[in-house]
Enzyme design. Structure first.
Site, PDB file in Angstrom:
ATOM      1  N   LEU A 183       4.865 -13.213  39.108  1.00  0.00           N
ATOM      2  CA  LEU A 183       5.865 -13.081  40.178  1.00  0.00           C
ATOM      3  C   LEU A 183       7.151 -13.813  39.821  1.00  0.00           C
ATOM      4  CD1 LEU A 183       7.096 -14.513  43.008  1.00  0.00           C
ATOM      5  CD2 LEU A 183       6.550 -12.082  43.034  1.00  0.00           C
ATOM      6  N   LYS A 240      12.835 -18.758  30.171  1.00  0.00           N
ATOM      7  CA  LYS A 240      12.628 -17.357  29.833  1.00  0.00           C
ATOM      8  C   LYS A 240      12.080 -16.569  31.018  1.00  0.00           C
ATOM      9  CE  LYS A 240      10.081 -17.989  26.096  1.00  0.00           C
ATOM     10  NZ  LYS A 240       9.376 -17.703  24.829  1.00  0.00           N
ATOM     11  N   GLU A 300      -2.869 -23.521  28.851  1.00  0.00           N
ATOM     12  CA  GLU A 300      -1.505 -23.899  28.468  1.00  0.00           C
ATOM     13  C   GLU A 300      -1.348 -25.422  28.400  1.00  0.00           C
ATOM     14  OE1 GLU A 300       0.833 -22.105  27.341  1.00  0.00           O
ATOM     15  OE2 GLU A 300       0.433 -20.041  27.978  1.00  0.00           O
ATOM     16  N   LYS A 314       3.600  -7.105  25.587  1.00  0.00           N
ATOM     17  CA  LYS A 314       3.723  -8.240  26.501  1.00  0.00           C
ATOM     18  C   LYS A 314       5.140  -8.818  26.439  1.00  0.00           C
ATOM     19  CE  LYS A 314       1.999 -11.879  28.829  1.00  0.00           C
ATOM     20  NZ  LYS A 314       1.430 -11.817  30.169  1.00  0.00           N
TER      21      LYS A 314
END
Length: 375
Positions: free
Chosen positions: A113, A148, A190, A157
């Site tokens: 989102l 980004k 991550e 992707k």
């Protein structure tokens, strides 16, 4: 040559990230402060799943202020992370009558989102400011802290994107309470990425403190410092290289082969899960090259499995690995620039990885995946 003009200009880049708790509580002024609710109309674009969980609280928070607001739910997911959804958001900008500077755009949701809204904001009237409120762990430590934006295109992707940060990002770990365990693990991938290539102390904290996804979400004394350390580590890498002039990037760890199989995987993979598999393959290659020892490899893979991250996937075959390597090499301007660990917390960049090495590492991961309890 009769005449020539030269233009030399710079663009300042400044944005703020603030961590808070209970940002939807009426007594907490942080969200109102970063949005400027008192004197601005607000278009609040919310992940539809988040709307079901927090829609009433969002409306209640903004309803405390006199300025008008509109809440727009958006269905998200990798399948909808495309130009069609961006087009819908831009049409809503027009319908709202969004001004270039005076109104507020607020994105509340996961990384998909915030990427969609960020991309739409970057192209609408050549750029309108927006605020991000990530509601997933992955969004808090990765998607919503950099500059980004991106959408998927032509089966690839994030093939289309821009550099366009939110003016403010509000990190509230209280949202973790409503995340399923798999989404917590998805975000932890991550965090593990930055721990492995840059911050051994962070790895040791996770190794010592991790019990379960539920306990991580509930225990602010663990989740807060871990999230803070992950954000600090990634920003230390991003800030000197926001425009990616240097294509040797430690945050690319786990992002070399994963884009090729993330969208192709059946059963489906979340982004962090694909990153985890990429990291596991890279760690096996580092071990095969005698860059990291057996003990370090075992500790890394065992912790990833304990968190709930996959180490392999049925889709991992030679064709996908070769395609991922080739595409990432093109993306990095003809150089592989693949981060490989030399120890936990330190990495070098490899330029000579062969497809055969990838295949051997992928095959070696299957028995480890089963032995460590992920099979």
């Amino acid at each position: 040559m009769e005449r020539q003009w030269s233009v030399d200009a710079t663009q300042a880049m400044s944005y703020a990230i603030r961590r808070t708790r209970g940002c939807l509580e009426p007594a907490n002024p942080d969200l109102a402060d970063v949005v400027g609710i008192d004197n601005r109309r607000s278009l609040i674009i919310v992940d539809s799943a988040v709307t079901h969980l927090y829609g009433d609280r969002i409306r209640g928070y903004f309803g405390n202020y006199s300025a008008p607001y509109t809440v727009l739910p958006i269905e998200t997911g990798e399948v909808g992370k495309n130009a069609d959804t961006v087009g819908r958001i831009v049409r809503e900008f027009d319908k709202f009558g969004l001004s270039r500077r005076r109104d507020a755009v607020v994105a509340v949701g996961g990384g998909v989102l915030t990427d969609l809204v960020g991309f739409a904001a970057s192209i609408y009237r050549r750029g309108v400011p927006y605020v991000r409120v990530p509601t997933t762990l992955l969004g808090m430590v990765d998607a919503a802290v950099g500059v980004k934006t991106g959408i998927n295109f032509n089966g690839r992707k994030n093939r289309l994107g821009t550099y366009f940060p939110a003016t403010h990002t509000l990190i509230d770990p209280d949202f973790l309470a409503t995340l399923p365990a798999r989404q917590i693990a998805n975000g932890m991938a991550e965090i593990m990425k930055m721990a492995l290539v840059k911050d051994q102390a962070l790895f040791e904290v996770i190794h010592r403190e991790w019990v379960s996804a539920n306990s991580f979400a509930a225990d602010a004394t663990v989740s807060g410092p871990v999230i803070d350390a992950a954000i600090t580590a990634i920003l230390a890498e991003l800030e000197p290289n926001l425009w990616e002039d240097d294509l040797q990037r430690l945050p690319d760890f786990g992002h070399t082969f994963s884009p090729a199989f993330e969208l192709a995987a059946t059963p489906m993979l979340f982004h962090g899960e694909a990153v985890a598999i990429d990291m596991a393959v890279s760690c096996l290659i580092a071990h095969h090259r005698a860059l990291i020892d057996e003990e370090s490899l075992t500790r890394i893979l065992a912790l990833m499995a304990r968190i709930g991250l996959p180490l392999t996937h049925p889709c991992l075959n030679q064709d996908l690995l070769a395609a991922g390597l080739a595409d990432s090499t093109r993306h990095r301007d003809g150089r592989q620039n693949i981060p490989l660990l030399t120890k936990i917390g330190t990495a070098i960049f490899a330029q000579d990885i062969r497809v055969e090495e990838l295949v051997d590492a992928a095959h070696a991961l299957h028995p480890l995946h089963v032995r460590l309890g992920r099979g």
